[in-house]
Design a protein around this motif. Structure first.
Motif, PDB file in Angstrom:
ATOM      1  N   ILE A  87       0.733  -1.195  -0.058  1.00  0.00           N
ATOM      2  CA  ILE A  87      -0.044   0.030   0.128  1.00  0.00           C
ATOM      3  C   ILE A  87       0.784   1.278  -0.006  1.00  0.00           C
ATOM      4  O   ILE A  87       2.106   1.034   0.587  1.00  0.00           O
ATOM      5  N   PRO A  88       0.299   2.402  -0.335  1.00  0.00           N
ATOM      6  CA  PRO A  88       1.107   3.480  -0.358  1.00  0.00           C
ATOM      7  C   PRO A  88       1.653   3.829   1.124  1.00  0.00           C
ATOM      8  O   PRO A  88       0.940   3.911   2.075  1.00  0.00           O
ATOM      9  N   GLY A  89       3.283   3.920   1.121  1.00  0.00           N
ATOM     10  CA  GLY A  89       3.680   3.871   2.593  1.00  0.00           C
ATOM     11  C   GLY A  89       4.346   5.169   2.884  1.00  0.00           C
ATOM     12  O   GLY A  89       4.764   5.366   4.185  1.00  0.00           O
ATOM     13  N   GLY A  90       4.314   6.228   2.125  1.00  0.00           N
ATOM     14  CA  GLY A  90       5.052   7.458   2.434  1.00  0.00           C
ATOM     15  C   GLY A  90       4.173   8.483   2.597  1.00  0.00           C
ATOM     16  O   GLY A  90       4.306   9.601   2.370  1.00  0.00           O
ATOM     17  N   GLY A  91       2.760   8.251   3.184  1.00  0.00           N
ATOM     18  CA  GLY A  91       1.853   9.308   3.386  1.00  0.00           C
ATOM     19  C   GLY A  91       0.667   9.225   2.425  1.00  0.00           C
ATOM     20  O   GLY A  91      -0.174  10.160   2.628  1.00  0.00           O
ATOM     21  N   GLY A  92       0.891   8.578   1.535  1.00  0.00           N
ATOM     22  CA  GLY A  92      -0.215   8.644   0.485  1.00  0.00           C
ATOM     23  C   GLY A  92      -1.359   7.762   0.887  1.00  0.00           C
ATOM     24  O   GLY A  92      -2.674   8.667   0.647  1.00  0.00           O
ATOM     25  N   THR A  93      -1.540   6.940   1.725  1.00  0.00           N
ATOM     26  CA  THR A  93      -2.504   6.231   2.034  1.00  0.00           C
ATOM     27  C   THR A  93      -3.291   7.303   3.173  1.00  0.00           C
ATOM     28  O   THR A  93      -4.501   7.508   3.207  1.00  0.00           O
ATOM     29  N   LYS A  94      -2.625   7.710   3.933  1.00  0.00           N
ATOM     30  CA  LYS A  94      -2.973   8.734   4.970  1.00  0.00           C
ATOM     31  C   LYS A  94      -3.669   9.867   4.349  1.00  0.00           C
ATOM     32  O   LYS A  94      -4.645  10.262   4.641  1.00  0.00           O
ATOM     33  N   LEU A 133      -0.541   7.526   9.855  1.00  0.00           N
ATOM     34  CA  LEU A 133       0.900   7.356   9.298  1.00  0.00           C
ATOM     35  C   LEU A 133       1.148   6.045   9.994  1.00  0.00           C
ATOM     36  O   LEU A 133       1.985   5.153   9.478  1.00  0.00           O
ATOM     37  N   ASP A 134       1.196   5.901  11.397  1.00  0.00           N
ATOM     38  CA  ASP A 134       1.275   4.716  11.917  1.00  0.00           C
ATOM     39  C   ASP A 134       0.807   3.300  11.428  1.00  0.00           C
ATOM     40  O   ASP A 134       1.439   2.515  11.402  1.00  0.00           O
ATOM     41  N   LEU A 135      -0.707   3.492  11.146  1.00  0.00           N
ATOM     42  CA  LEU A 135      -1.409   2.494  10.677  1.00  0.00           C
ATOM     43  C   LEU A 135      -0.697   2.124   9.302  1.00  0.00           C
ATOM     44  O   LEU A 135      -0.413   0.885   9.005  1.00  0.00           O
ATOM     45  N   GLU A 136      -0.636   3.075   8.562  1.00  0.00           N
ATOM     46  CA  GLU A 136       0.020   2.853   7.071  1.00  0.00           C
ATOM     47  C   GLU A 136       1.488   2.204   7.194  1.00  0.00           C
ATOM     48  O   GLU A 136       1.491   1.233   6.335  1.00  0.00           O
ATOM     49  N   ARG A 137       2.383   2.562   8.007  1.00  0.00           N
ATOM     50  CA  ARG A 137       3.627   1.898   8.174  1.00  0.00           C
ATOM     51  C   ARG A 137       3.536   0.591   8.653  1.00  0.00           C
ATOM     52  O   ARG A 137       4.099  -0.294   8.128  1.00  0.00           O
ATOM     53  N   GLU A 138       2.588   0.461   9.595  1.00  0.00           N
ATOM     54  CA  GLU A 138       2.568  -0.954  10.018  1.00  0.00           C
ATOM     55  C   GLU A 138       2.025  -2.036   9.005  1.00  0.00           C
ATOM     56  O   GLU A 138       2.687  -3.020   8.535  1.00  0.00           O
ATOM     57  N   ALA A 139       0.958  -1.686   8.165  1.00  0.00           N
ATOM     58  CA  ALA A 139       0.350  -2.386   7.007  1.00  0.00           C
ATOM     59  C   ALA A 139       1.547  -2.552   6.135  1.00  0.00           C
ATOM     60  O   ALA A 139       1.653  -3.518   5.598  1.00  0.00           O
ATOM     61  N   PHE A 140       2.331  -1.551   5.796  1.00  0.00           N
ATOM     62  CA  PHE A 140       3.369  -1.713   4.580  1.00  0.00           C
ATOM     63  C   PHE A 140       4.529  -2.659   5.087  1.00  0.00           C
ATOM     64  O   PHE A 140       4.891  -3.522   4.172  1.00  0.00           O
TER      65      PHE A 140
END
Length: 791
Positions: A612-619, A759-766
């Motif tokens: 998934i986008p992990g550089g803030g894109g999903t956020k 961002l934390d959720l995004e990073r964990e999923a990534f």
């Protein structure tokens, strides 16, 4: 006279006419597209029958790939009709463009009709590529002549940037000035002023180049596959190189232009080069004209093994399997990123490739030198035409500069190849190059004045590398320049302009310096694309070696860099163009403003490699979806649209479509039609934001997320796609993790959360996806072949 264009008539709906109409409609103008009444409908009173030819042509254009319009909605701006019933309607138009068949007698008949209905002062131009413009103007009224000019678009008009402007002796200077200005600013074209000479500029030089290659090929006994390997991207030319280009354009068209130059340019010193080789005559006699007839220099076949492309053997006139050429110098040059360094290396090579390049460059340089002042008084117009019309990365005179003018002239004379006297005069005067840069301004050598002049309009076309004298900071990949007026410019150069640790280091350093010494920052580059995304090679290496702490640190660094960009003390404006994918898209999502080239292809494509986008894109998409929620609509509709954009790895096919996808923000971001103007416009935007009293944004803690209610709906949709066979098991797994992040996790009700929470959720999923075998398989496939596998 102040002139504005609101409505355009295009006369002729063939391949060029219909696509020119689409391009004008794409920029928001009303377009009237007319053609003849089909013979079978001459007595009919039904509009559908009388307009069948024009309607069929427009539909064929619309169905073509790539699309001739920025968005499908633009087609609503086009009204169709026929010459007999609707020529009277041209009276309400501001510009009439004739694009009928290339026969002077037919064009004159059309102009007779135009004269009856055209209101005085209306622009009237022709898209002819071969008929002298002055011959079409003969016998017309004084007002017609005053407003008549050649406007030669290249096919496809949306994508090829060249627009040749060819006035006659009767054309009013203000009409020429307007067309040059309008074509540049509103149509996004490189407008090149041409003299009314056979084939004008681009086709004259371009067809000479191809014909010269044909003759050198015969002399050096090279094959079609070898020539296309030598004349493609390795020297800054399109992938279609020479023979594939001929197949696409039409071999008959190439032969027609070559014969036209030979017949109409009796004093051309290289006239013999335009002689058609015997094998080319055979190809045209056999009606092997390229894509339009199903075979040309190449032929597509189907077999049990699948599709195969065969190459024509010019000795036997039989098709055979393609043979991958092997040139030692080409293999040695492939790793060299810088085009000019590569060209210099290849030019001095000692193998067959080097022999070819020396012969070709000598022939080309000789020819362009003798075309001044015949087809243009200024050398930069020739280079502009070839870059915009034929897709050359650098022009012929700039290539000559790269190889060293004096050194090359000496070698040419030793080889018995002539150069025009003005070149030796230039060298004798002490001038050593055709171009130079002074104080950030690009200058060209003016033959008449025997001195350097600034290329006109350069202030609107800001090129970062031209400010190398004002370099502020650099590392192995990045450069930060002072581009004047209190603005800094940041660029980087990596393979496909991917974003790795050195680029992120450079970005953070650039923001720090800009905050201390400048009023704002522009982020852009002069590469073929803005960025193909994050460095997946680095991600793959960490994941395979199970260096999860390093991977976590790398993702945090990317996220923190994007947040640093968003919450810096100065306005930051990006100027994307071309591919702007994954991490490149995320960088733009966090800017204060985006000045995107119209031909920007933007999207979050990480799902294609199982991430998934992990550089803030999903956020960012989750945050924008929350901001778009309204009480009077289902709470998950806007979320669903943004979820699907990421889940299907959708890429906007134009900057206009990026508005519809929610990547560009209406009223805030801007689309720049001319790709060359985007950096200068971004600089203007930085200055405007600063002078308006730039206020530093505050990190969000009020992001609305929907929790389980939205998550349930998305998971149901994912399950449906999986059951129907539209999504693989791994697609569904990645999509579920994306849905979890975008809904704010497993929250019992709609809640307000912070950006950092997302961002934390995004990073964990990534991170969790980086541990999946099928994700690593997808990344490995991209690294090896450039394409992800579906697993």
């Amino acid at each position: 006279m102040k002139r504005s264009i609101k409505k355009v008539t295009v006369l002729g709906s063939g391949v060029m006419g219909s696509r020119i109409a689409c391009h004008f409609a794409g920029i928001g103008l009303q377009v009237l597209l007319l053609d003849i009444v089909p013979a079978a409908a001459a007595e009919s009173t039904k509009p559908a029958e009388r307009n069948k030819l024009v309607n069929d042509a427009l539909q064929a254009a619309v169905k073509s790939n790539p699309s001739p319009v920025f968005t499908k909605a633009a087609l609503n701006n086009i009204k169709t009709g026929n010459f007999t019933d609707h020529m009277k309607d041209i009276a309400s138009c501001d510009w009439i463009i004739e694009v009928v068949v290339e026969r002077l007698d037919i064009k004159k008949l059309v102009y007779d009709q135009v004269e009856q209905f055209r209101k005085p002062g209306t622009l009237i131009t022709s898209n002819t590529s071969g008929i002298p413009i002055h011959m079409m103007a003969e016998g017309r009224s004084a007002d017609f002549k005053k407003h008549f000019c050649g406007t030669h678009f290249f096919n496809p008009p949306r994508y090829l940037r060249l627009l040749e402007i060819i006035p006659t002796a009767y054309t009013a200077p203000e009409v020429v000035d307007f067309l040059m200005y309008y074509g540049d600013l509103y149509l996004g074209k490189t407008t090149v002023l041409c003299k009314d000479t056979p084939a004008f500029i681009a086709n004259r030089i371009g067809v000479f180049s191809i014909m010269s290659i044909f003759h050198i090929m015969d002399q050096q006994k090279l094959t079609i596959d070898e020539i296309d390997a030598l004349t493609g991207p390795i020297i800054g030319r399109p992938k279609s190189a020479t023979f594939r280009t001929a197949d696409v354009v039409g071999i008959d068209t190439l032969v027609k232009v070559a014969k036209g130059v030979a017949d109409n340019c009796p004093t051309d010193e290289a006239k013999s080069i335009f002689t058609i080789p015997a094998w080319l005559e055979t190809v045209t006699t056999n009606n092997w004209l390229g894509d339009k007839t199903g075979q040309g220099f190449f032929k597509k076949t189907k077999s049990a093994a699948g599709k195969e492309i065969l190459t024509l053997n010019l000795s036997t006139m039989e098709y055979g399997a393609r043979v991958k050429p092997k040139f030692g110098s080409i293999e040695a040059a492939k790793p060299v990123e810088d085009l000019k360094t590569r060209i210099k290396q290849l030019h001095v090579a000692t193998d067959k490739a080097g022999d070819f390049y020396r012969a070709f460059h000598h022939s080309l340089f000789s020819y362009i030198s003798f075309r001044i002042p015949e087809i243009s008084d200024e050398i930069y117009r020739l280079d502009d035409a070839m870059m915009a019309g034929f897709g050359w990365e650098i022009g012929a005179f700039e290539t000559w500069d790269t190889l060293g003018v004096a050194k090359t002239v000496e070698a040419m004379k030793a080889a018995g190849v002539a150069v025009a006297p003005w070149v030796t005069d230039m060298l004798a005067s002490g001038a050593t190059s055709f171009y130079k840069v002074e104080q950030g301004k690009r200058m060209y050598y003016d033959i008449a004045g025997k001195s350097y002049k600034v290329i006109p309009g350069g202030e609107s076309f800001l090129i970062l590398k031209n400010h190398s004298d004002n370099l502020v900071w650099k590392n192995s990949a990045c450069r930060l320049y002072d581009i004047g007026d209190g603005v800094a410019g940041f660029e980087w150069s990596t393979k496909m302009n991917s974003i790795g640790s050195e680029v992120l280091e450079g970005l953070n350093k650039a923001i720090n310096i800009a905050e201390e010494k400048f009023n704002g920052l522009v982020i852009a580059n002069d590469g073929a694309n803005f960025s193909a995304g994050a460095n997946v090679g680095m991600i793959f290496m960490f994941a395979v070696e199970q260096e999860y702490d390093e991977l976590d640190m790398a993702i945090r660094m990317f996220q923190n860099s994007m947040m640093r960009l968003r919450y810096s003390n100065i306005p930051v404006v990006t100027a994307p163009h071309g591919l702007t994918l994954g991490g490149g898209c995320e960088m733009n999502l966090h800017a204060d403003k985006i000045c995107a080239a119209a031909e920007s292809y933007i999207g979050l494509v990480e799902l294609g490699v199982g991430l998934i986008p992990g550089g803030g894109g999903t956020k960012e998409f989750a945050m924008r979806a929350g901001d778009e929620l309204h009480k009077d609509e289902p709470e998950t509709n806007t979320l669903k649209e943004r979820f699907l954009s990421i889940a299907t790895a959708k890429v906007a096919t134009s900057a206009q479509e990026a508005y519809d996808m929610g990547i560009l923000r209406k009223g805030q971001d801007e689309v720049i039609m001319n790709i060359g103007r985007r950096i200068a416009e971004a600089k203007k935007s930085v200055i405007e934001l600063y002078e308006q009293g730039y206020q530093i944004p505050v990190p969000r803690k009020d992001v609305k997320v929907v929790g389980r209610a939205g998550l349930g709906a998305l998971l149901a949709g994912i399950n449906g796609m999986w059951r129907a066979g539209y999504a693989t098991d791994h697609d569904a797994l990645v999509a579920r993790k994306l849905a979890y992040v975008m809904c704010g996790g497993d929250l019992s009700e709609q809640s307000l959360v912070s950006e950092q929470y997302l961002l934390d959720l995004e990073r964990e999923a990534f991170l969790s996806l980086c541990g999946e075998k099928k994700t690593l398989e997808r990344i490995q496939s991209v690294l090896k072949s450039g394409r992800p596998i579906r697993n």
